[in-house]
Design a protein around this motif. Structure first.
Motif, PDB file in Angstrom:
ATOM      1  N   GLY A 170       3.767  -3.766  22.477  1.00  0.00           N
ATOM      2  CA  GLY A 170       2.676  -4.223  21.581  1.00  0.00           C
ATOM      3  C   GLY A 170       1.726  -3.292  20.975  1.00  0.00           C
ATOM      4  O   GLY A 170       1.357  -3.189  19.849  1.00  0.00           O
ATOM      5  N   CYS A 171       1.059  -2.636  22.052  1.00  0.00           N
ATOM      6  CA  CYS A 171      -0.165  -1.543  21.748  1.00  0.00           C
ATOM      7  C   CYS A 171       0.632  -0.424  20.973  1.00  0.00           C
ATOM      8  O   CYS A 171      -0.044   0.075  19.809  1.00  0.00           O
ATOM      9  N   ALA A 172       1.769  -0.107  21.129  1.00  0.00           N
ATOM     10  CA  ALA A 172       2.293   1.031  20.634  1.00  0.00           C
ATOM     11  C   ALA A 172       2.600   0.535  18.991  1.00  0.00           C
ATOM     12  O   ALA A 172       2.381   1.314  18.156  1.00  0.00           O
ATOM     13  N   LEU A 173       3.498  -0.597  19.050  1.00  0.00           N
ATOM     14  CA  LEU A 173       3.909  -0.930  17.666  1.00  0.00           C
ATOM     15  C   LEU A 173       2.746  -1.526  16.725  1.00  0.00           C
ATOM     16  O   LEU A 173       2.657  -1.122  15.435  1.00  0.00           O
ATOM     17  N   GLY A 174       1.592  -2.184  17.463  1.00  0.00           N
ATOM     18  CA  GLY A 174       0.437  -2.486  16.612  1.00  0.00           C
ATOM     19  C   GLY A 174      -0.388  -1.164  15.749  1.00  0.00           C
ATOM     20  O   GLY A 174      -0.439  -0.979  14.878  1.00  0.00           O
ATOM     21  N   GLY A 175      -0.449   0.080  16.948  1.00  0.00           N
ATOM     22  CA  GLY A 175      -1.107   1.007  16.457  1.00  0.00           C
ATOM     23  C   GLY A 175      -0.068   1.929  15.600  1.00  0.00           C
ATOM     24  O   GLY A 175      -0.687   2.481  14.572  1.00  0.00           O
ATOM     25  N   GLY A 176       1.185   1.819  15.757  1.00  0.00           N
ATOM     26  CA  GLY A 176       1.987   2.828  14.677  1.00  0.00           C
ATOM     27  C   GLY A 176       2.006   1.846  13.289  1.00  0.00           C
ATOM     28  O   GLY A 176       1.755   2.446  12.162  1.00  0.00           O
ATOM     29  N   THR A 177       2.066   0.367  13.409  1.00  0.00           N
ATOM     30  CA  THR A 177       2.130  -0.005  11.860  1.00  0.00           C
ATOM     31  C   THR A 177       0.766   0.104  11.269  1.00  0.00           C
ATOM     32  O   THR A 177       0.689   0.299  10.124  1.00  0.00           O
ATOM     33  N   ILE A 178      -0.463  -0.066  11.975  1.00  0.00           N
ATOM     34  CA  ILE A 178      -1.770   0.199  11.324  1.00  0.00           C
ATOM     35  C   ILE A 178      -1.939   1.361  10.740  1.00  0.00           C
ATOM     36  O   ILE A 178      -2.208   1.836   9.892  1.00  0.00           O
ATOM     37  N   LEU A 179      -1.441   2.496  11.730  1.00  0.00           N
ATOM     38  CA  LEU A 179      -1.451   3.786  11.179  1.00  0.00           C
ATOM     39  C   LEU A 179      -0.402   4.114  10.056  1.00  0.00           C
ATOM     40  O   LEU A 179      -0.808   4.762   8.940  1.00  0.00           O
ATOM     41  N   LEU A 180       0.686   3.671  10.094  1.00  0.00           N
ATOM     42  CA  LEU A 180       1.541   3.890   8.734  1.00  0.00           C
ATOM     43  C   LEU A 180       1.017   3.196   7.817  1.00  0.00           C
ATOM     44  O   LEU A 180       1.099   3.852   6.352  1.00  0.00           O
ATOM     45  N   THR A 181       0.339   1.923   7.830  1.00  0.00           N
ATOM     46  CA  THR A 181      -0.191   1.245   6.692  1.00  0.00           C
ATOM     47  C   THR A 181      -1.214   1.986   6.036  1.00  0.00           C
ATOM     48  O   THR A 181      -1.454   2.335   5.031  1.00  0.00           O
ATOM     49  N   THR A 182      -2.238   2.640   6.910  1.00  0.00           N
ATOM     50  CA  THR A 182      -3.219   3.298   6.439  1.00  0.00           C
ATOM     51  C   THR A 182      -2.825   4.502   5.645  1.00  0.00           C
ATOM     52  O   THR A 182      -3.326   4.806   4.621  1.00  0.00           O
ATOM     53  N   HIS A 183      -1.706   5.371   6.225  1.00  0.00           N
ATOM     54  CA  HIS A 183      -1.269   6.307   5.485  1.00  0.00           C
ATOM     55  C   HIS A 183      -0.769   5.950   4.278  1.00  0.00           C
ATOM     56  O   HIS A 183      -1.005   6.931   3.062  1.00  0.00           O
ATOM     57  N   PHE A 184       0.012   4.852   4.169  1.00  0.00           N
ATOM     58  CA  PHE A 184       0.518   4.629   2.689  1.00  0.00           C
ATOM     59  C   PHE A 184      -0.627   3.994   2.022  1.00  0.00           C
ATOM     60  O   PHE A 184      -0.522   4.520   0.722  1.00  0.00           O
ATOM     61  N   ALA A 185      -1.646   3.487   2.329  1.00  0.00           N
ATOM     62  CA  ALA A 185      -3.028   3.155   1.465  1.00  0.00           C
ATOM     63  C   ALA A 185      -3.571   4.318   0.954  1.00  0.00           C
ATOM     64  O   ALA A 185      -3.899   4.355  -0.203  1.00  0.00           O
ATOM     65  N   LEU A 186      -3.909   5.357   1.698  1.00  0.00           N
ATOM     66  CA  LEU A 186      -4.370   6.603   1.453  1.00  0.00           C
ATOM     67  C   LEU A 186      -3.570   7.382   0.588  1.00  0.00           C
ATOM     68  O   LEU A 186      -4.254   7.862  -0.482  1.00  0.00           O
ATOM     69  N   TRP A 187      -2.282   7.184   0.789  1.00  0.00           N
ATOM     70  CA  TRP A 187      -1.353   7.713  -0.448  1.00  0.00           C
ATOM     71  C   TRP A 187      -1.341   7.511  -1.628  1.00  0.00           C
ATOM     72  O   TRP A 187      -1.533   7.931  -2.659  1.00  0.00           O
ATOM     73  N   CYS A 188      -1.536   6.076  -1.803  1.00  0.00           N
ATOM     74  CA  CYS A 188      -1.492   5.398  -2.923  1.00  0.00           C
ATOM     75  C   CYS A 188      -3.073   5.607  -3.567  1.00  0.00           C
ATOM     76  O   CYS A 188      -3.118   5.605  -4.786  1.00  0.00           O
ATOM     77  N   ILE A 189      -3.998   5.499  -2.808  1.00  0.00           N
ATOM     78  CA  ILE A 189      -5.460   5.776  -3.431  1.00  0.00           C
ATOM     79  C   ILE A 189      -5.544   7.096  -4.053  1.00  0.00           C
ATOM     80  O   ILE A 189      -5.954   7.455  -4.965  1.00  0.00           O
ATOM     81  N   ARG A 190      -4.927   8.210  -3.414  1.00  0.00           N
ATOM     82  CA  ARG A 190      -4.907   9.419  -3.772  1.00  0.00           C
ATOM     83  C   ARG A 190      -4.015   9.688  -5.107  1.00  0.00           C
ATOM     84  O   ARG A 190      -4.460  10.379  -6.063  1.00  0.00           O
ATOM     85  N   LYS A 191      -2.742   8.914  -5.279  1.00  0.00           N
ATOM     86  CA  LYS A 191      -2.363   9.202  -6.506  1.00  0.00           C
ATOM     87  C   LYS A 191      -2.978   8.346  -7.619  1.00  0.00           C
ATOM     88  O   LYS A 191      -2.976   8.820  -8.733  1.00  0.00           O
ATOM     89  N   PHE A 192      -3.575   7.155  -7.337  1.00  0.00           N
ATOM     90  CA  PHE A 192      -4.305   6.511  -8.197  1.00  0.00           C
ATOM     91  C   PHE A 192      -5.568   7.398  -8.725  1.00  0.00           C
ATOM     92  O   PHE A 192      -5.659   7.526  -9.968  1.00  0.00           O
ATOM     93  N   ARG A 193      -6.121   7.873  -7.964  1.00  0.00           N
ATOM     94  CA  ARG A 193      -7.235   8.755  -8.179  1.00  0.00           C
ATOM     95  C   ARG A 193      -6.904  10.182  -8.968  1.00  0.00           C
ATOM     96  O   ARG A 193      -7.496  10.704  -9.979  1.00  0.00           O
ATOM     97  N   GLU A 194      -5.557  10.750  -8.874  1.00  0.00           N
ATOM     98  CA  GLU A 194      -5.299  11.752  -9.544  1.00  0.00           C
ATOM     99  C   GLU A 194      -4.628  11.311 -10.884  1.00  0.00           C
ATOM    100  O   GLU A 194      -5.140  12.178 -11.864  1.00  0.00           O
TER     101      GLU A 194
END
Length: 214
Positions: A170-194
């Motif tokens: 649960g800790c591994a999946l929870g941390g991995g899911t949150i980390l992947l979601t954050t990376h996806f969000a930051l990628w989207c934000i970067r594309k939006f600002r570009e």
């Protein structure tokens, strides 16, 4: 309008409205934004020859209403902070502001919300397992088949698949899911600002956001 007869006064009136709408942005960034907008307006108006009232009005019309321009700068500032902090709550807040603008932002926000919810659920299951042992991944017998992540009552039958391994999983999946979601969000934000920078918006806040990220 009377002020349209004086190009300089018309520009200043427009910039005053811009400044009043840039709430939550540091004063030094506001000064940069206003200075860049003034330069942009003057250069665009003078491209036709002289700084005439008609040329100024055309330049302001092309730039957009003050509330439209300030909302873009405010959103860009929030997203710059999200890029700098990389904290899930700050990132989700930045995506939420984007969601208020268009359908793309709403869809990205919805995907991030689901991702963070799934990750948090795994974390909660792992953290609560020592206190509520019945929490787990269960499967029922042939008559009553069910596969759930949650609490199962004894009278429903079935057996748990993961047992205490739910804690590290649960800790591994929870941390991995949150980390992947954050990376996806930051990628989207970067594309939006570009895209915004390519359209000529947010130059001041973009450079300010870069300074915050350093």
């Amino acid at each position: 309008m009377p002020h349209s007869q004086d190009p300089e006064r018309r520009i200043e009136s427009y910039l005053i409205q811009i400044r009043s709408g840039l709430k939550g942005i540091p004063e030094d960034q506001i000064a940069d934004i206003v200075r860049e907008l003034r330069t942009h307006i003057v250069e665009r108006a003078e491209s036709s020859g002289t700084l005439s009232p008609a040329a100024v009005e055309d330049a302001l019309l092309a730039l957009g209403r003050p509330d439209q321009v300030t909302s873009l700068y405010v959103i860009d500032n929030v997203m710059a902070r999200a890029q700098g902090s990389r904290m899930p709550w700050t990132v989700l807040r930045g995506i939420f502001f984007w969601a208020t603008m268009n359908l793309t932002g709403f869809l990205v926000f919805l995907m991030c919300l689901i991702g963070y919810a799934i990750g948090t659920s795994f974390f909660l299951a792992a953290l609560l397992k020592p206190f509520v042992p019945s929490i787990g991944l269960w499967i029922g017998d042939r008559d009553r088949f069910f596969l759930v992540l949650g609490q199962i009552y004894p009278n429903r039958g079935g057996h748990e698949l993961l047992g205490w391994t739910l804690v590290p999983i649960g800790c591994a999946l929870g941390g991995g899911t949150i980390l992947l979601t954050t990376h996806f969000a930051l990628w989207c934000i970067r594309k939006f600002r570009e895209q915004r920078r390519l359209r000529g918006f947010g130059k001041g806040t973009a450079s300010a956001g870069s300074r915050q990220s350093v």
